[in-house]
Design an enzyme around this catalytic site. Structure first.
Site, PDB file in Angstrom:
ATOM      1  N   GLY A   1      -1.365  22.774  55.755  1.00 11.80           N
ATOM      2  CA  GLY A   1      -0.390  21.876  55.160  1.00 11.80           C
ATOM      3  C   GLY A   1       0.391  22.623  54.095  1.00 11.80           C
ATOM      4  O   GLY A   1      -0.123  23.559  53.488  1.00 11.80           O
TER       5      GLY A   1
ATOM      6  N   GLN B   1       5.548  23.735  46.711  1.00  8.89           N
ATOM      7  CA  GLN B   1       4.723  24.947  46.741  1.00  8.89           C
ATOM      8  C   GLN B   1       5.552  26.197  47.012  1.00  8.89           C
ATOM      9  O   GLN B   1       5.100  27.304  46.742  1.00  8.89           O
ATOM     10  CB  GLN B   1       3.621  24.822  47.789  1.00  8.89           C
ATOM     11  CG  GLN B   1       2.589  23.773  47.442  1.00  8.89           C
ATOM     12  CD  GLN B   1       1.540  23.698  48.521  1.00  8.89           C
ATOM     13  OE1 GLN B   1       1.675  22.926  49.460  1.00  8.89           O
ATOM     14  NE2 GLN B   1       0.513  24.518  48.396  1.00  8.89           N
TER      15      GLN B   1
ATOM     16  N   CYS C   1      -6.154  24.939  48.617  1.00  9.85           N
ATOM     17  CA  CYS C   1      -4.706  24.826  48.470  1.00  9.85           C
ATOM     18  C   CYS C   1      -4.097  26.223  48.461  1.00  9.85           C
ATOM     19  O   CYS C   1      -4.616  27.118  47.793  1.00  9.85           O
ATOM     20  CB  CYS C   1      -4.400  24.095  47.156  1.00  9.85           C
ATOM     21  SG  CYS C   1      -2.653  23.831  46.856  1.00  9.85           S
ATOM     22  N   LEU C   2      -3.002  26.380  49.192  1.00  9.34           N
ATOM     23  CA  LEU C   2      -2.333  27.683  49.208  1.00  9.34           C
ATOM     24  C   LEU C   2      -1.841  28.073  47.824  1.00  9.34           C
ATOM     25  O   LEU C   2      -1.671  29.257  47.541  1.00  9.34           O
ATOM     26  CB  LEU C   2      -1.167  27.669  50.206  1.00  9.34           C
ATOM     27  CG  LEU C   2      -1.565  27.513  51.679  1.00  9.34           C
ATOM     28  CD1 LEU C   2      -0.322  27.449  52.554  1.00  9.34           C
ATOM     29  CD2 LEU C   2      -2.479  28.639  52.118  1.00  9.34           C
TER      30      LEU C   2
ATOM     31  N   HIS D   1      -3.176  15.029  50.371  1.00  7.35           N
ATOM     32  CA  HIS D   1      -3.129  16.241  49.530  1.00  7.35           C
ATOM     33  C   HIS D   1      -1.674  16.689  49.340  1.00  7.35           C
ATOM     34  O   HIS D   1      -1.234  16.959  48.225  1.00  7.35           O
ATOM     35  CB  HIS D   1      -3.976  17.328  50.207  1.00  7.35           C
ATOM     36  CG  HIS D   1      -3.936  18.658  49.544  1.00  7.35           C
ATOM     37  ND1 HIS D   1      -5.023  19.204  48.918  1.00  7.35           N
ATOM     38  CD2 HIS D   1      -2.945  19.581  49.428  1.00  7.35           C
ATOM     39  CE1 HIS D   1      -4.700  20.400  48.432  1.00  7.35           C
ATOM     40  NE2 HIS D   1      -3.446  20.658  48.740  1.00  7.35           N
ATOM     41  N   GLU D   2      -0.934  16.757  50.445  1.00 11.04           N
ATOM     42  CA  GLU D   2       0.447  17.243  50.373  1.00 11.04           C
ATOM     43  C   GLU D   2       1.363  16.218  49.693  1.00 11.04           C
ATOM     44  O   GLU D   2       2.282  16.598  48.970  1.00 11.04           O
ATOM     45  CB  GLU D   2       0.973  17.611  51.765  1.00 11.04           C
ATOM     46  CG  GLU D   2       0.172  18.685  52.491  1.00 11.04           C
ATOM     47  CD  GLU D   2      -0.003  19.987  51.718  1.00 11.04           C
ATOM     48  OE1 GLU D   2       0.824  20.294  50.839  1.00 11.04           O
ATOM     49  OE2 GLU D   2      -0.978  20.697  51.993  1.00 11.04           O
TER      50      GLU D   2
ATOM     51  N   HIS E   1       1.272  16.651  46.082  1.00 11.53           N
ATOM     52  CA  HIS E   1       2.167  17.734  45.625  1.00 11.53           C
ATOM     53  C   HIS E   1       3.568  17.206  45.331  1.00 11.53           C
ATOM     54  O   HIS E   1       4.222  17.664  44.397  1.00 11.53           O
ATOM     55  CB  HIS E   1       2.291  18.831  46.689  1.00 11.53           C
ATOM     56  CG  HIS E   1       1.236  19.871  46.638  1.00 11.53           C
ATOM     57  ND1 HIS E   1       1.052  20.708  45.565  1.00 11.53           N
ATOM     58  CD2 HIS E   1       0.291  20.230  47.550  1.00 11.53           C
ATOM     59  CE1 HIS E   1       0.050  21.537  45.807  1.00 11.53           C
ATOM     60  NE2 HIS E   1      -0.429  21.261  47.000  1.00 11.53           N
TER      61      HIS E   1
END
Length: 186
Positions: free
Chosen positions: A59, A64, A107-108, A149-150, A153
């Site tokens: 994701g 991000q 998370c990236l 999660h996304e 963000h």
């Protein structure tokens, strides 16, 4: 996923977009709604997918990669070339299940940190797809977790903000060189 947006699920040596990491203010901003789905946006979607696959993610939200827009890409089956990724433009979670579950998240934007987070097991979300068509879907399990999660963000929230155990959180962040000062507990 339209043919024009087909992206090979491969790792590029130089992904088109640069990730931002915990502590960067761009990750804490509320994002702006997308007024129109056009070729410029579809190009961004393509670059986000290429970046996500290159970084071994499932994701990725626009903040991000430093873009202040309500846009998410997701793919819970990145090894399967035939399963299309999901694109959510202006996603809005409309409903949550009463049932909660704990799952490990990473998370990236916070590499190598994996911690348990409590979230609803299932959701209903409305959004526009990569063609601008209004869509509505129910998701459960991993996909529901990824969308939540996304979506966080897009609202300036990171998964570490939802970790209740301060000691475990501090240790995990310290090991990877991140400061707990960048966490905004919910």
């Amino acid at each position: 996923m339209t043919a024009a947006l087909a992206v090979e699920k491969i790792k590029l040596k130089h992904p088109p977009l640069q990730l931002h990491y915990l502590g960067d203010r761009v990750l804490r901003q509320d994002t702006k709604r997308i007024a129109k789905v056009d070729n410029t946006l579809r190009n961004l979607i393509k670059e986000m997918l290429q970046t996500m696959y290159s970084e071994d993610g499932i994701g990725l939200a626009a903040p991000q990669v430093g873009i202040n827009k309500r846009l998410i890409v997701a793919d819970c089956d990145p090894e399967n070339a035939t399963s299309p990724p999901l694109v959510l433009v202006n996603p809005e979670i409309q409903g949550f299940s009463q049932e909660l579950c704990v799952g490990q998240e990473g998370c990236l934007s916070i590499p190598e940190v994996f911690l348990d987070v409590l979230r609803p097991r299932a959701i209903e979300v409305k959004f526009k797809d990569e063609s601008g068509r209004p869509r509505r879907m129910k998701a459960s399990g991993l996909l529901a977790r990824v969308i939540q999660h996304e979506t966080d963000h897009l609202n300036g929230v990171l998964f570490v903000d939802r970790v209740p155990n301060d000691l475990v959180l501090a240790e995990a962040l310290r090991k990877q060189g991140f400061s707990t000062r960048a966490v905004e507990t919910i």
